[in-house]
Design an enzyme around this catalytic site. Structure first.
Site, PDB file in Angstrom:
ATOM      1  N   TRP A   1       0.848  -1.188   0.000  1.00  0.00           N
ATOM      2  CA  TRP A   1       0.000   0.000   0.000  1.00  0.00           C
ATOM      3  C   TRP A   1       0.889   1.245   0.000  1.00  0.00           C
ATOM      4  O   TRP A   1       1.865   1.315   0.754  1.00  0.00           O
ATOM      5  CB  TRP A   1      -0.896   0.002   1.239  1.00  0.00           C
ATOM      6  CG  TRP A   1      -2.034  -0.973   1.127  1.00  0.00           C
ATOM      7  CD1 TRP A   1      -2.016  -2.284   1.476  1.00  0.00           C
ATOM      8  CD2 TRP A   1      -3.338  -0.699   0.619  1.00  0.00           C
ATOM      9  NE1 TRP A   1      -3.247  -2.868   1.211  1.00  0.00           N
ATOM     10  CE2 TRP A   1      -4.083  -1.911   0.689  1.00  0.00           C
ATOM     11  CE3 TRP A   1      -3.967   0.446   0.113  1.00  0.00           C
ATOM     12  CZ2 TRP A   1      -5.407  -2.008   0.283  1.00  0.00           C
ATOM     13  CZ3 TRP A   1      -5.288   0.359  -0.295  1.00  0.00           C
ATOM     14  CH2 TRP A   1      -5.990  -0.851  -0.210  1.00  0.00           C
TER      15      TRP A   1
ATOM     16  N   HIS B   1      -8.910  -4.038  12.554  1.00  0.00           N
ATOM     17  CA  HIS B   1      -8.314  -3.266  11.463  1.00  0.00           C
ATOM     18  C   HIS B   1      -9.215  -2.108  11.052  1.00  0.00           C
ATOM     19  O   HIS B   1      -8.728  -1.016  10.731  1.00  0.00           O
ATOM     20  CB  HIS B   1      -8.047  -4.196  10.278  1.00  0.00           C
ATOM     21  CG  HIS B   1      -7.506  -3.532   9.063  1.00  0.00           C
ATOM     22  ND1 HIS B   1      -6.452  -2.652   9.091  1.00  0.00           N
ATOM     23  CD2 HIS B   1      -7.889  -3.624   7.748  1.00  0.00           C
ATOM     24  CE1 HIS B   1      -6.185  -2.235   7.865  1.00  0.00           C
ATOM     25  NE2 HIS B   1      -7.061  -2.795   7.035  1.00  0.00           N
TER      26      HIS B   1
ATOM     27  N   HIS C   1     -15.936  -4.325   3.778  1.00  0.00           N
ATOM     28  CA  HIS C   1     -15.340  -4.791   5.034  1.00  0.00           C
ATOM     29  C   HIS C   1     -16.395  -4.841   6.147  1.00  0.00           C
ATOM     30  O   HIS C   1     -16.541  -5.844   6.851  1.00  0.00           O
ATOM     31  CB  HIS C   1     -14.206  -3.852   5.489  1.00  0.00           C
ATOM     32  CG  HIS C   1     -12.887  -4.070   4.844  1.00  0.00           C
ATOM     33  ND1 HIS C   1     -12.583  -3.573   3.605  1.00  0.00           N
ATOM     34  CD2 HIS C   1     -11.776  -4.732   5.274  1.00  0.00           C
ATOM     35  CE1 HIS C   1     -11.333  -3.902   3.295  1.00  0.00           C
ATOM     36  NE2 HIS C   1     -10.819  -4.610   4.289  1.00  0.00           N
TER      37      HIS C   1
ATOM     38  N   GLU D   1      -6.817 -11.716   2.185  1.00  0.00           N
ATOM     39  CA  GLU D   1      -6.524 -10.901   1.002  1.00  0.00           C
ATOM     40  C   GLU D   1      -5.168 -11.245   0.386  1.00  0.00           C
ATOM     41  O   GLU D   1      -4.306 -11.824   1.027  1.00  0.00           O
ATOM     42  CB  GLU D   1      -6.566  -9.413   1.371  1.00  0.00           C
ATOM     43  CG  GLU D   1      -7.954  -8.949   1.781  1.00  0.00           C
ATOM     44  CD  GLU D   1      -7.986  -7.560   2.398  1.00  0.00           C
ATOM     45  OE1 GLU D   1      -9.033  -6.908   2.295  1.00  0.00           O
ATOM     46  OE2 GLU D   1      -6.972  -7.133   3.002  1.00  0.00           O
TER      47      GLU D   1
END
Length: 215
Positions: free
Chosen positions: A20, A60, A161, A173
């Site tokens: 990311w 998360h 999510h 993922e």
């Protein structure tokens, strides 16, 4: 008894792998070399827990959600079905309605996104949040994708999510499914027991189910 070999569907952790853009990149290096220690090489890693193939803990995206060490490891071991949805860019209830989910609680989606662990994609196929209700009705407890996220890469609200979480469906993922055929498999994708963590890398492997296997 199964005679098939296990298939590694994890992204390799390399110093040139994608991550990311705002996150910590993966790095491995030797902190002690054998020629210096006289006996061993010792390495260290630096990484985000969301780099490579990984699971998201509910914490998360929800401050009140469970953390990695609070999750049931049995979620990440057992029978799974791989579904090829690579013919669409929008994965909807109608898309998934073409498949049977009999006897499985884990579904892995093989999308149109190429499995290139060195390149972070600019765009990914979209998962309609309404699939969460549909999958919950089918008894699904885990969804895996071959993408960095189950939501759009620029999403801040993370609707998929949250919809999955509301329905008790956990998230895996960055799988590597390009060379995996659609069908039924045994899955192992165990997280590390990182106390208090919001995610964890996993070594994800699949083994093809055969007609002689028993549930």
């Amino acid at each position: 008894m199964m005679t098939n070999e296990w298939i590694d569907v994890s992204q390799p952790l390399t110093n040139d792998m994608a991550h990311w853009p705002e996150d910590t990149p993966f790095s491995y290096s030797l902190t002690i070399a054998k020629q210096d220690s006289g006996s061993v090489n010792i390495g260290q890693i630096t990484t985000s827990v969301h780099t490579g193939t990984h699971i998201d803990a509910p914490f998360h995206f929800d401050n009140d959600g469970k953390r990695i060490d609070e999750l049931d490891v049995n979620l990440y071991v057992g029978e799974a079905i791989v579904l090829d949805v690579g013919n669409v860019q929008e994965i909807t209830v109608e898309t998934l309605g073409n498949f049977s989910f009999d006897g499985v609680t884990r579904v892995l989606l093989k999308t149109s996104l190429p499995n290139d662990h060195t390149r972070f994609p600019e765009q990914i196929p979209n998962l309609d949040p309404r699939i969460a209700d549909f999958l919950a009705e089918k008894g699904i407890k885990l969804i895996g994708v071959d993408m960095p996220s189950v939501d759009a890469l620029d999403s801040k609200e993370l609707p998929t999510h949250h919809a999955l979480y509301t329905n008790g469906i956990h998230i895996l993922e960055n799988l590597m499914l390009d060379n995996v055929e659609q069908g039924n498999y045994e899955l192992i994708a165990l997280p590390l027991a990182i106390k208090g963590a919001d995610g964890s890398p996993v070594r994800a492997v699949l083994r093809k189910k055969t007609e002689t296997d028993h549930n």
